[in-house]
Design a protein around this motif. Structure first.
Motif, mmCIF file in Angstrom:
data_model
loop_
_atom_site.group_PDB
_atom_site.id
_atom_site.type_symbol
_atom_site.label_atom_id
_atom_site.label_comp_id
_atom_site.label_asym_id
_atom_site.label_seq_id
_atom_site.Cartn_x
_atom_site.Cartn_y
_atom_site.Cartn_z
ATOM 1 N N SER A 168 0.340 -1.045 0.181
ATOM 2 C CA SER A 168 0.272 0.089 0.203
ATOM 3 C C SER A 168 1.206 1.266 -0.094
ATOM 4 C CB SER A 168 -0.846 0.067 0.634
ATOM 5 O OG SER A 168 -2.143 -1.300 0.796
ATOM 6 N N THR A 171 3.088 2.602 -3.760
ATOM 7 C CA THR A 171 3.373 3.978 -4.890
ATOM 8 C C THR A 171 3.703 5.472 -4.111
ATOM 9 O OG1 THR A 171 0.739 3.968 -3.951
ATOM 10 C CG2 THR A 171 1.019 2.775 -5.870
ATOM 11 N N GLU A 172 3.418 5.598 -3.230
ATOM 12 C CA GLU A 172 4.077 6.946 -2.673
ATOM 13 C C GLU A 172 5.102 6.926 -2.090
ATOM 14 O OE1 GLU A 172 2.071 8.017 1.822
ATOM 15 O OE2 GLU A 172 0.477 6.423 1.307
ATOM 16 N N GLY A 174 7.546 5.003 -3.876
ATOM 17 C CA GLY A 174 8.159 4.559 -5.355
ATOM 18 C C GLY A 174 8.797 3.432 -5.731
ATOM 19 N N VAL A 176 6.726 0.385 -6.495
ATOM 20 C CA VAL A 176 6.360 -0.767 -6.296
ATOM 21 C C VAL A 176 6.829 -2.167 -7.047
ATOM 22 C CG1 VAL A 176 4.443 -1.166 -8.308
ATOM 23 C CG2 VAL A 176 4.174 0.517 -6.542
ATOM 24 N N LEU A 207 -6.828 2.933 -0.308
ATOM 25 C CA LEU A 207 -6.461 2.913 -1.605
ATOM 26 C C LEU A 207 -7.757 2.533 -2.194
ATOM 27 C CD1 LEU A 207 -3.370 0.422 -1.805
ATOM 28 C CD2 LEU A 207 -3.323 3.331 -1.724
ATOM 29 N N THR A 211 -7.229 -0.408 -6.516
ATOM 30 C CA THR A 211 -5.996 0.106 -6.626
ATOM 31 C C THR A 211 -4.955 -0.925 -6.148
ATOM 32 O OG1 THR A 211 -5.963 2.390 -7.313
ATOM 33 C CG2 THR A 211 -3.755 1.394 -6.014
ATOM 34 N N LEU A 215 -2.768 -4.080 -7.493
ATOM 35 C CA LEU A 215 -1.408 -4.464 -6.227
ATOM 36 C C LEU A 215 -1.078 -5.892 -6.172
ATOM 37 C CD1 LEU A 215 -1.644 -0.861 -4.484
ATOM 38 C CD2 LEU A 215 0.736 -1.598 -5.968
#
Length: 331
Positions: A168, A171-172, A174, A176, A207, A211, A215
């Motif tokens: 989770s 994405t914040e 960077g 993934v 999320l 999304t 993931l």
């Protein structure tokens, strides 16, 4: 820190590392085919979850009983300590040179008690993106540490929640692709064991389901039982049920568990030691045949989320808050 994230309050202490997993062979493989998300029977049904005598709740209850065994505080903490909660495996507390033996000892104690242990794997490199629960192992050491845990659980039924927040937060942060690969590797490592594995999926206030599902699918949720929601957070069960069902619909029917340890009044938009919250439904597997396998206390409810809202360091027992949570729940 992003207020929508579910940061985790976990004790951060001693640092370390573990031995590689031994070759398990075809014999073990025949015992331990991974449970797929398409399976309809609940593997947690009828289980009694392990209550670790060394949990922070049990230790706090023992201290209260020693100080004043007839007090209301002692009674409340004793009741809280009766609830089984997950055992968080951090390399700072379970270092590489002892983790296999430590986990095996816990597993053996659970078997002797006729119970099933619930473990949280929480040692991924750059854990929590450097926030309150920062830490974790190096890229080189992490797979070895996870393999040692898996070796200890090869023939012992257990529940394993893989790396809360890792996907989770990716994405914040960077990273993934890196996180997806690390979770995939963890799934492969636990495949020959008797562990029922759930990947962490964040929660309903973080999320969106599409999304989260993307993931999870990339990480390989189809190769485990499913996913966990609301870990170390406060969202109410109805919100997490809706979120879980929406994510499940996008992950080929993956099943899920919900952390209900502090969601008795739902959330208030804060993730770090919010006031006015309450203990939630006590740990138990579901019996309705639905997608939700269990309500679990993944987070020990009396532990702080971090040094926010006048709390102690992440993972430390906070007696005042524990009693507030219990009182708000009508205990």
């Amino acid at each position: 820190m992003d207020s929508t994230g579910s940061r985790l309050g976990i004790s951060l202490g001693i640092i370390a590392l573990a031995a590689p997993i031994v070759a398990l062979g075809l014999f073990i493989g025949t015992f331990a085919a991974p449970v797929t998300s398409a399976a309809h029977s609940n593997p947690l049904a009828g289980l009694s979850f392990y209550n670790n005598p060394d949990s922070t709740a049990n230790l706090a209850a023992a201290d209260a009983a020693t100080a004043d065994p007839d007090s209301a505080e002692a009674a409340t903490l004793a009741r809280m300590a009766e609830q089984p909660s997950a055992i968080w495996l951090l390399p700072e507390k379970y270092p590489m040179d002892t983790v296999q033996a430590d986990v095996a000892a816990i597993a053996d104690a659970a078997v002797a008690a006729g119970q099933t242990p619930v473990f949280v794997i929480y040692g991924i490199p750059d854990r929590d993106c450097g926030n309150f629960s920062a830490g974790g192992l190096s890229e080189t050491d992490y797979p070895t540490w996870v393999a040692s845990i898996a070796t200890a659980l090869t023939l012992t039924p257990s529940v394993v929640i893989l790396e809360p927040d890792a996907l989770s937060l990716a994405t914040e942060c960077g990273n993934v692709d890196q996180r997806v690969q690390q979770i995939q590797q963890g799934i492969t490592t636990f495949a020959p064991t008797l562990a029922t594995v759930y990947l962490d999926a964040g929660h309903s206030d973080w999320l969106d389901p599409a999304t989260a599902a993307d993931l999870l699918n990339r990480a390989g949720v189809q190769n485990v039982r499913g996913f966990a929601t609301n870990v170390s957070n406060y969202n109410d069960s109805a919100a997490e049920q809706a979120f879980g069902e929406a994510v499940s619909a996008l992950t080929n029917g993956a099943h899920f568990i919900v952390d209900t340890s502090r969601n008795g009044r739902g959330g208030n938009g804060e993730w770090c030691n919010p006031t006015g919250r309450a203990l939630g439904t006590t740990p138990e597997a579901t019996t309705d045949g639905g997608l939700r396998d269990a309500n679990l206390w993944v987070k020990e409810p009396g532990e702080s989320d971090g040094t926010c809202n006048n709390g102690p360091a992440a993972g430390e027992w906070w007696n005042e808050r524990a009693l507030e949570l219990a009182a708000a729940a009508g205990w």
